[in-house]
Design an enzyme around this catalytic site. Structure first.
Site, PDB file in Angstrom:
ATOM      1  N   TYR A   1       0.779  -1.077  -0.061  1.00 52.58           N
ATOM      2  CA  TYR A   1       0.005   0.134   0.032  1.00 52.58           C
ATOM      3  C   TYR A   1       0.889   1.269  -0.076  1.00 52.58           C
ATOM      4  CZ  TYR A   1      -4.587  -2.430   1.275  1.00 52.58           C
ATOM      5  OH  TYR A   1      -5.623  -3.095   0.986  1.00 52.58           O
TER       6      TYR A   1
ATOM      7  N   LYS B   1       5.436 -14.869   2.286  1.00 52.36           N
ATOM      8  CA  LYS B   1       5.520 -15.278   1.004  1.00 52.36           C
ATOM      9  C   LYS B   1       6.986 -15.531   0.363  1.00 52.36           C
ATOM     10  CE  LYS B   1       3.351 -17.500  -2.325  1.00 52.36           C
ATOM     11  NZ  LYS B   1       2.507 -18.913  -2.310  1.00 52.36           N
TER      12      LYS B   1
ATOM     13  N   ASP C   1      -0.682 -18.315   1.578  1.00 50.03           N
ATOM     14  CA  ASP C   1      -1.809 -18.986   0.705  1.00 50.03           C
ATOM     15  C   ASP C   1      -2.235 -20.613   1.856  1.00 50.03           C
ATOM     16  OD1 ASP C   1       0.972 -19.804   0.263  1.00 50.03           O
ATOM     17  OD2 ASP C   1       0.638 -20.995  -1.509  1.00 50.03           O
TER      18      ASP C   1
ATOM     19  N   ASP D   1      -4.884  -7.773   4.857  1.00 46.83           N
ATOM     20  CA  ASP D   1      -6.100  -6.979   4.141  1.00 46.83           C
ATOM     21  C   ASP D   1      -6.993  -8.340   3.915  1.00 46.83           C
ATOM     22  OD1 ASP D   1      -8.157  -4.949   3.830  1.00 46.83           O
ATOM     23  OD2 ASP D   1      -7.793  -5.091   1.709  1.00 46.83           O
TER      24      ASP D   1
ATOM     25  N   ASP E   1     -10.563 -10.308   5.981  1.00 44.56           N
ATOM     26  CA  ASP E   1     -11.765 -10.304   5.215  1.00 44.56           C
ATOM     27  C   ASP E   1     -12.535 -11.899   5.619  1.00 44.56           C
ATOM     28  OD1 ASP E   1     -12.127  -7.774   4.811  1.00 44.56           O
ATOM     29  OD2 ASP E   1     -12.882  -8.174   2.713  1.00 44.56           O
TER      30      ASP E   1
HETATM   31  N1  GGG Z   1     -14.063   1.032   7.313  1.00 47.85           N
HETATM   32  C1  GGG Z   1     -13.087   0.873   6.688  1.00 47.85           C
HETATM   33  C2  GGG Z   1     -13.195   0.969   5.212  1.00 47.85           C
HETATM   34  O1  GGG Z   1     -13.755   2.005   4.694  1.00 47.85           O
HETATM   35  N2  GGG Z   1     -12.512   0.437   4.174  1.00 47.85           N
HETATM   36  C3  GGG Z   1     -12.562   0.735   3.046  1.00 47.85           C
HETATM   37  C4  GGG Z   1     -11.370   0.026   2.408  1.00 47.85           C
HETATM   38  O2  GGG Z   1     -11.392  -0.124   1.079  1.00 47.85           O
HETATM   39  N3  GGG Z   1     -10.129  -0.006   2.840  1.00 47.85           N
HETATM   40  C5  GGG Z   1      -9.033  -0.658   2.222  1.00 47.85           C
HETATM   41  C6  GGG Z   1      -8.139  -1.233   3.334  1.00 47.85           C
HETATM   42  O3  GGG Z   1      -8.205  -1.110   4.590  1.00 47.85           O
HETATM   43  O4  GGG Z   1      -7.247  -1.758   2.944  1.00 47.85           O
END
Ligand code: GGG
Length: 357
Positions: A138, A188, A221, A245, A249
């Site tokens: 990022y 990785k 992975d 990230d 999820d």
């Molecule tokens: N509340 C978290 C939010 O709005 N995330 C939006 C998003 O796309 N975040 C990318 C990230 O945290 O990598």
């Protein structure tokens, strides 16, 4: 009376619906316990602001936000603005500018919440991912040339610094020490032979200072598969910005819904304000309908209370959240219920008020 001034940035979409519930719960717990108060000043930064001003936040936003004790954030992103503009214009500059290098993301299966994992129950899923939050994939370094031509080329450079890795691994090690003392390195380094090899080296150097920790290294992975197959084997995972990230999820889904996953973007040295936000985004598909799950935002508020030093208040909020999910009467659609956002917030407030002792 301790007063904590909080910068409130609801941002976009359901951010405007879930943040008020977090504030409602914070006010309820501070009314009950006394001795402290959080005061909120709202900032209109987000996609609406972008459409009016051509930028996601004011040029001097970091200067304005710096004196606050913390930032309470909703979500960023809306179809009216390209996602890479909204994210790089608001959330990422705050995370980087305030050196919020440790993004703490718990995955905890709450009572009464169904998990898609067969035979798993509360207690089986209880781990924390510590996400490197200021560099890696990022970093924003890169560019495009020959735009619109056949020769077009894009470069996106992941940047890993020794110090950037060191500080997040150290933080993750401290978190693990306070829990089950197990720390997993998500890597990785078989494929990424420069950055991830440095990542592993620094992980090993830092954790050598923690003889009480049990550590392991896993390719990201294979680790994703372990999240699904053996979540009970995990305690704390430290991972790069992008890997974490994605992993979180997955962790949220295993715990029943993105609607309950909280996060804390921490500057552990407290030189700058830390930022607390639900993991979920702005959910344009349900924004404005009053049906978003506020639990992630309320849980993030509890993390904020804890970081501010109000542990008793944070514990009370967490107990009330667990009581509401265990009861199962007041749940939003993502958890199989029919309750509205405000009803879930009200139910949590009611449990805080009714709690004995
Ligand atoms: N509340 C978290 C939010 O709005 N995330 C939006 C998003 O796309 N975040 C990318 C990230 O945290 O990598």
């Amino acid at each position: 009376m301790k007063i904590y001034p909080i910068a409130l940035i609801p941002g976009d979409g359901i951010g405007h619906e879930v943040c008020p519930e977090g504030i409602k719960v914070i006010n309820a717990v501070s009314d009950l316990l006394g001795g402290f108060r959080l005061t909120f000043e709202a900032f209109p930064y987000g996609c609406e602001y972008y459409l009016q001003h051509g930028k996601m936040m004011a040029d001097d936003a970091l200067k304005i936000l710096e004196p606050f004790a913390a930032i309470y954030f909703g979500a960023v992103g809306f179809p009216t603005v390209p996602d890479h503009i909204s994210l790089h214009g608001l959330l990422l500059p705050v995370r980087q500018g305030f050196e919020q290098y440790a993004n703490v993301r718990p995955s905890l299966l709450l009572p009464g919440v169904p998990t898609p994992l067969r035979d798993k129950k509360p207690g089986d899923i209880d781990f924390i991912v510590v996400r490197e939050n200021t560099e890696g994939e990022y970093s924003g370094a890169g560019g495009r040339i020959h735009k619109g031509h056949d020769l077009e080329l894009a470069v996106e450079t992941a940047i890993f610094t020794r110090e950037g890795i060191r500080r997040v691994v150290r933080y993750a090690a401290e978190v693990a020490l306070s829990r089950k003392k197990k720390l997993t390195n998500a890597t990785k380094s078989n494929a990424q032979r420069h950055s991830m090899v440095l990542w592993d080296e620094v992980f090993d150097e830092v954790t050598a200072d923690y003889p009480d920790l049990q550590t392991d290294r896993m390719l990201v992975d294979a680790l994703a598969a372990r999240f699904v197959l053996k979540p009970e084997s995990l305690d704390v995972v430290v991972a790069s910005n992008l890997f974490a990230d994605i992993l979180t999820d997955l962790g949220s889904a295993l715990c029943g819904s993105m609607g309950i996953a909280p996060s804390a973007n921490l500057n552990p040295e407290r030189r700058y304000p830390s930022l607390f936000e639900p993991v979920h985004g702005s959910a344009p598909d349900i924004a404005g309908k009053g049906i978003a799950n506020p639990i992630a935002a309320i849980w993030s508020a509890a993390m904020m209370l804890e970081f501010l030093g109000e542990k008793e208040a944070a514990d009370r909020v967490m107990k009330a959240i667990a009581a509401v999910t265990a009861e199962g009467r007041t749940l939003t659609g993502d958890l199989g219920g029919q309750a509205r956002t405000t009803e879930v917030g009200d139910a949590i407030v009611q449990h805080i008020r009714n709690a004995v002792g």
